[in-house]
Design a protein around this motif. Structure first.
Motif, PDB file in Angstrom:
ATOM      1  N   THR A 259       3.145   6.047  -3.412  1.00 31.22           N
ATOM      2  CA  THR A 259       4.354   6.923  -3.767  1.00 31.22           C
ATOM      3  C   THR A 259       4.566   6.686  -5.350  1.00 31.22           C
ATOM      4  O   THR A 259       4.612   7.496  -6.049  1.00 31.22           O
ATOM      5  CB  THR A 259       5.544   6.377  -3.217  1.00 31.22           C
ATOM      6  N   ALA A 260       4.301   5.298  -5.730  1.00 30.94           N
ATOM      7  CA  ALA A 260       4.838   4.858  -7.177  1.00 30.94           C
ATOM      8  C   ALA A 260       3.413   5.146  -8.045  1.00 30.94           C
ATOM      9  O   ALA A 260       3.679   5.141  -9.292  1.00 30.94           O
ATOM     10  CB  ALA A 260       5.269   3.768  -7.311  1.00 30.94           C
ATOM     11  N   HIS A 261       2.411   5.044  -7.481  1.00 28.53           N
ATOM     12  CA  HIS A 261       1.256   5.131  -8.626  1.00 28.53           C
ATOM     13  C   HIS A 261       0.386   6.640  -8.259  1.00 28.53           C
ATOM     14  O   HIS A 261       0.264   7.335  -9.261  1.00 28.53           O
ATOM     15  CB  HIS A 261       0.044   4.197  -8.285  1.00 28.53           C
ATOM     16  N   ALA A 262       0.178   6.884  -6.933  1.00 28.13           N
ATOM     17  CA  ALA A 262      -0.481   8.151  -6.695  1.00 28.13           C
ATOM     18  C   ALA A 262       0.608   9.275  -6.617  1.00 28.13           C
ATOM     19  O   ALA A 262       0.302  10.498  -6.626  1.00 28.13           O
ATOM     20  CB  ALA A 262      -1.062   8.109  -5.306  1.00 28.13           C
ATOM     21  N   GLY A 263       1.833   8.929  -6.586  1.00 30.79           N
ATOM     22  CA  GLY A 263       2.934  10.189  -6.717  1.00 30.79           C
ATOM     23  C   GLY A 263       3.175  10.826  -5.454  1.00 30.79           C
ATOM     24  O   GLY A 263       3.434  12.142  -5.391  1.00 30.79           O
TER      25      GLY A 263
ATOM     26  N   PHE B 181       0.778  -1.054   0.066  1.00 29.99           N
ATOM     27  CA  PHE B 181       0.029   0.147   0.103  1.00 29.99           C
ATOM     28  C   PHE B 181       0.823   1.308  -0.081  1.00 29.99           C
ATOM     29  O   PHE B 181       0.737   2.165  -0.653  1.00 29.99           O
ATOM     30  CB  PHE B 181      -0.918  -0.059   1.341  1.00 29.99           C
ATOM     31  N   LEU B 182       1.824   1.217   0.885  1.00 28.74           N
ATOM     32  CA  LEU B 182       2.872   2.457   0.687  1.00 28.74           C
ATOM     33  C   LEU B 182       3.454   2.470  -0.280  1.00 28.74           C
ATOM     34  O   LEU B 182       3.535   3.639  -0.915  1.00 28.74           O
ATOM     35  CB  LEU B 182       3.889   2.288   2.152  1.00 28.74           C
TER      36      LEU B 182
ATOM     37  N   SER C  90      -4.837  -0.703  -9.172  1.00 23.50           N
ATOM     38  CA  SER C  90      -4.048  -1.395  -8.267  1.00 23.50           C
ATOM     39  C   SER C  90      -3.904  -0.664  -6.899  1.00 23.50           C
ATOM     40  O   SER C  90      -3.935  -1.375  -5.929  1.00 23.50           O
ATOM     41  CB  SER C  90      -2.553  -1.583  -8.840  1.00 23.50           C
ATOM     42  N   LEU C  91      -3.862   0.522  -6.897  1.00 26.16           N
ATOM     43  CA  LEU C  91      -3.800   1.125  -5.618  1.00 26.16           C
ATOM     44  C   LEU C  91      -5.033   1.126  -4.948  1.00 26.16           C
ATOM     45  O   LEU C  91      -5.247   0.924  -3.698  1.00 26.16           O
ATOM     46  CB  LEU C  91      -3.336   2.681  -5.605  1.00 26.16           C
ATOM     47  N   GLY C  92      -6.170   1.275  -5.586  1.00 27.38           N
ATOM     48  CA  GLY C  92      -7.469   0.823  -5.024  1.00 27.38           C
ATOM     49  C   GLY C  92      -7.705  -0.216  -4.286  1.00 27.38           C
ATOM     50  O   GLY C  92      -8.281  -0.607  -3.297  1.00 27.38           O
TER      51      GLY C  92
END
Length: 344
Positions: free
Chosen positions: A191-195, A186-187, A234-236
């Motif tokens: 950072t890598a998708h939501a930036g 999740f972390l 993926s983040l969702g």
């Protein structure tokens, strides 16, 4: 790490750097509550004796009282300025510089010493900013009229930030995700998708996550600016899995050592603790961990290559200026125009 003259003197005070006690307002009042003459006397004494802790305290008080963000300056900014002041005072001690009456070559000599020791221009600029803050504080206190850093020259580094510190690769992210537990995954996606910046991720509260609408409300962005950030698919999924385990009422909510309020998404607020948790996944994947920022750069670069719009990428990353995104966070492929030129 490159060293420059005086750097060794900073080491004995490193522990005091991280002992960030109380809020910035209380630290500021230690100096602003003094009468003008006593303020001047103490500042003159600290500068004359090159009393590093006292000079750091004075610079921090000035930063909190009259700095651009005032008492809302972030602890990381305060720490960076404190370290910069310590290092300049150490250099001044070694070179026998009179802080109240510096020679006209002393400030540039400090800059040149750092550059000659191999420090990058961007890092030197940060040290100059801290030393300049010290002199603004001394003038504010009435201790001196000197402004030695006003005209110093620091060469520009022409190498783009994304070249000097590149993003993680697609394979890197995929390999780490495969090894990560629910929390680390999740972390990493934050950072890598939501930036998100790591400070933004650690400040999230449960109410800031809207998995159904696939949105994140970032309330503590840089410069105290909030923004809405879209979640990837993926983040969702990672957010839903994390909420199931760690939200209030979940099986993991009350387990382990919590250093944050229950409304916070993460149970820890420290970047070092976050690094400890995510480094395990990187190590298991055999991928060198280079910090959280390469994850933001991965998000910027991947999104730019997909939508080819620096403005929208800048908004996603929370950059006020598109130039910041262009210089250090997103990069088009060298042959990006290949398809557009194919019919020429």
């Amino acid at each position: 790490m490159a060293h420059f003259p005086g750097a060794r003197y900073a080491a004995p005070h490193v522990m005091t750097l991280v002992q960030y006690q109380g809020n910035l307002l209380s630290q500021t009042r230690e100096w602003t509550n003094l009468h003008d003459e006593e303020l001047r006397r103490r500042a003159v004494k600290a500068a004359g004796e090159k009393d590093s802790p006292a000079l750091v305290s004075l610079a921090v008080a000035y930063l909190g009282h009259q700095g651009g963000s005032g008492v809302l300056s972030s602890p990381r900014t305060v720490e960076a300025y404190a370290l910069g002041v310590r290092q300049f005072v150490a250099y001044a001690t070694e070179q026998a510089i009179n802080l109240l009456r510096p020679g006209r070559h002393d400030a540039q000599g400090y800059v040149n010493a750092m550059l000659a020791a191999g420090r990058a221009p961007a890092g030197v600029q940060l040290k100059v900013a801290a030393a300049g803050c010290l002199y603004r504080a001394l003038r504010w206190a009435g201790a001196t009229e000197a402004d030695p850093f006003r005209d110093v020259k620091v060469p520009k580094d022409r190498t783009p930030g994304i070249v000097k510190r590149p993003p993680y690769s697609e394979d890197d992210i995929a390999d780490v995700i495969e090894q990560a537990d629910v929390q680390a995954k999740f972390l990493l996606f934050l950072t890598a998708h939501a930036g998100l910046r790591i400070s933004e991720a650690l400040a999230l509260e449960w109410q800031d996550l809207d998995e159904s609408a696939r949105r994140i409300h970032v309330r503590s962005g840089k410069g105290r600016k909030s923004r809405i950030v879209a979640m990837s698919s993926s983040l969702g999924r990672a957010a839903r899995a994390y909420r199931t385990q760690f939200a209030p009422g979940g099986p993991e909510h009350d387990t382990g050592h919590r250093t944050t309020p229950p409304e916070r998404v993460f149970r820890y607020a420290s970047v070092m603790t976050a690094r400890y948790h995510i480094e395990k996944a990187f190590k298991a994947a055999g991928v060198p961990f280079r910090g959280f920022h390469p994850g933001r750069k991965y998000a910027g670069t991947k999104l730019l290559r997909q939508i080819k719009d620096f403005g929208r990428v800048a908004a996603h990353l929370g950059h006020e200026s598109v130039d910041t995104t262009r210089r250090g966070y997103a990069q088009l492929a060298a042959d990006d125009l290949k398809e557009d030129l194919s019919g020429w």
